[in-house]
Each structure stands twice: as structure tokens, then as C-alpha cells.
Design a protein around this motif. Structure first.
Motif, mmCIF file in Angstrom:
data_model
loop_
_atom_site.group_PDB
_atom_site.id
_atom_site.type_symbol
_atom_site.label_atom_id
_atom_site.label_comp_id
_atom_site.label_asym_id
_atom_site.label_seq_id
_atom_site.Cartn_x
_atom_site.Cartn_y
_atom_site.Cartn_z
ATOM 1 N N TRP A 1 25.247 60.340 61.261
ATOM 2 C CA TRP A 1 25.224 61.006 62.376
ATOM 3 C C TRP A 1 24.283 62.247 62.452
ATOM 4 O O TRP A 1 24.522 62.819 61.298
ATOM 5 C CB TRP A 1 26.635 61.040 63.109
ATOM 6 C CG TRP A 1 27.059 59.873 63.449
ATOM 7 C CD1 TRP A 1 27.807 59.125 62.267
ATOM 8 C CD2 TRP A 1 27.209 59.042 64.557
ATOM 9 N NE1 TRP A 1 28.367 57.910 62.953
ATOM 10 C CE2 TRP A 1 28.053 57.808 64.272
ATOM 11 C CE3 TRP A 1 26.705 59.485 65.646
ATOM 12 C CZ2 TRP A 1 28.312 57.079 65.650
ATOM 13 C CZ3 TRP A 1 27.084 58.404 66.804
ATOM 14 C CH2 TRP A 1 27.616 57.366 66.767
ATOM 15 N N SER A 2 23.897 62.667 63.469
ATOM 16 C CA SER A 2 23.180 64.114 63.476
ATOM 17 C C SER A 2 24.349 65.003 63.625
ATOM 18 O O SER A 2 25.410 64.744 63.712
ATOM 19 C CB SER A 2 22.530 64.057 64.756
ATOM 20 O OG SER A 2 23.352 64.269 65.872
ATOM 21 N N ARG A 3 23.998 66.198 63.216
ATOM 22 C CA ARG A 3 24.938 67.306 63.382
ATOM 23 C C ARG A 3 25.259 67.551 64.741
ATOM 24 O O ARG A 3 24.884 67.104 65.608
ATOM 25 C CB ARG A 3 24.339 68.635 62.505
ATOM 26 C CG ARG A 3 23.145 69.202 63.490
ATOM 27 C CD ARG A 3 22.449 70.348 63.048
ATOM 28 N NE ARG A 3 21.341 70.789 63.604
ATOM 29 C CZ ARG A 3 21.308 71.586 64.752
ATOM 30 N NH1 ARG A 3 22.511 72.050 65.225
ATOM 31 N NH2 ARG A 3 20.053 72.098 65.165
ATOM 32 N N LEU A 4 26.325 68.237 65.018
ATOM 33 C CA LEU A 4 26.900 68.392 66.317
ATOM 34 C C LEU A 4 26.015 69.383 66.930
ATOM 35 O O LEU A 4 25.950 70.536 66.769
ATOM 36 C CB LEU A 4 28.437 68.882 66.363
ATOM 37 C CG LEU A 4 29.542 67.744 65.900
ATOM 38 C CD1 LEU A 4 30.828 68.594 65.899
ATOM 39 C CD2 LEU A 4 29.523 66.647 66.715
ATOM 40 N N LEU A 5 25.733 68.845 68.321
ATOM 41 C CA LEU A 5 24.786 69.906 68.981
ATOM 42 C C LEU A 5 25.715 70.051 70.382
ATOM 43 O O LEU A 5 26.092 69.402 70.859
ATOM 44 C CB LEU A 5 23.504 69.204 69.533
ATOM 45 C CG LEU A 5 22.562 68.905 68.394
ATOM 46 C CD1 LEU A 5 21.466 67.949 68.691
ATOM 47 C CD2 LEU A 5 21.986 70.140 67.615
ATOM 48 N N PRO A 6 25.685 71.483 70.650
ATOM 49 C CA PRO A 6 26.345 71.925 71.948
ATOM 50 C C PRO A 6 25.414 71.146 73.309
ATOM 51 O O PRO A 6 24.234 71.018 73.246
ATOM 52 C CB PRO A 6 26.326 73.383 72.172
ATOM 53 C CG PRO A 6 25.484 73.815 71.223
ATOM 54 C CD PRO A 6 25.219 72.875 70.134
#
Length: 71
Positions: free
Chosen positions: A49-54
Motif C-alpha cells: 500500500w502507499s504511505r498514508l496521505l492526508p
């Protein structure tokens, strides 16, 4: 503030019919729990998964993206 180029959906290319994209939107805890659950079930590696993005204009909401090739 997030780099808007990370979220430019106009340039998003998912034209390959084998690519399946999953977009999660929720709180940091909800997303982390979901990703770890999918990993525990053997669905996908947590690191895929991608890193968490706001999420812009949504305080407390984040997103994560997964691209998988479907056979």
C-alpha cells in the motif's frame, strides 16, 4: 499542505486492464487496521500500500492506494 502533484487524478493512468486499484479513505486508525487485516488474511502484503496521505479539506481523513495486477 500536501504536494498537489501526488493527487493529480487528471494524469492518473490505469488504462492497463490487468491493473486493479483500491483506494482507502478513512482515519489513520481505520486504514491501518484494514491494511493489517488484509495482510493477516493473506490478501496482500502490508508494504504494498502507499504511505498514508492526508485528504485535502477533510481534517483527520487519510488515504492509501494499492495497485495490483489481476490475472
Amino acid at each position: 499542505m500536501i504536494n498537489s502533484s501526488l493527487l493529480n487524478l487528471d494524469s492518473f493512468d490505469n488504462s492497463d486492464p490487468r491493473i486493479f486499484t483500491v483506494l482507502l479513505i478513512g482515519t489513520e486508525g481505520q486504514i491501518t487496521t484494514y491494511i493489517h487485516r488484509q495482510h493477516t488474511l493473506g490478501v496482500t502484503e502490508a508494504g504494498a500500500w502507499s504511505r498514508l496521505l492526508p485528504v485535502p479539506n477533510c481534517p483527520g481523513k487519510f488515504m492509501s492506494i494499492l495497485n495490483r495486477t489481476m490475472q
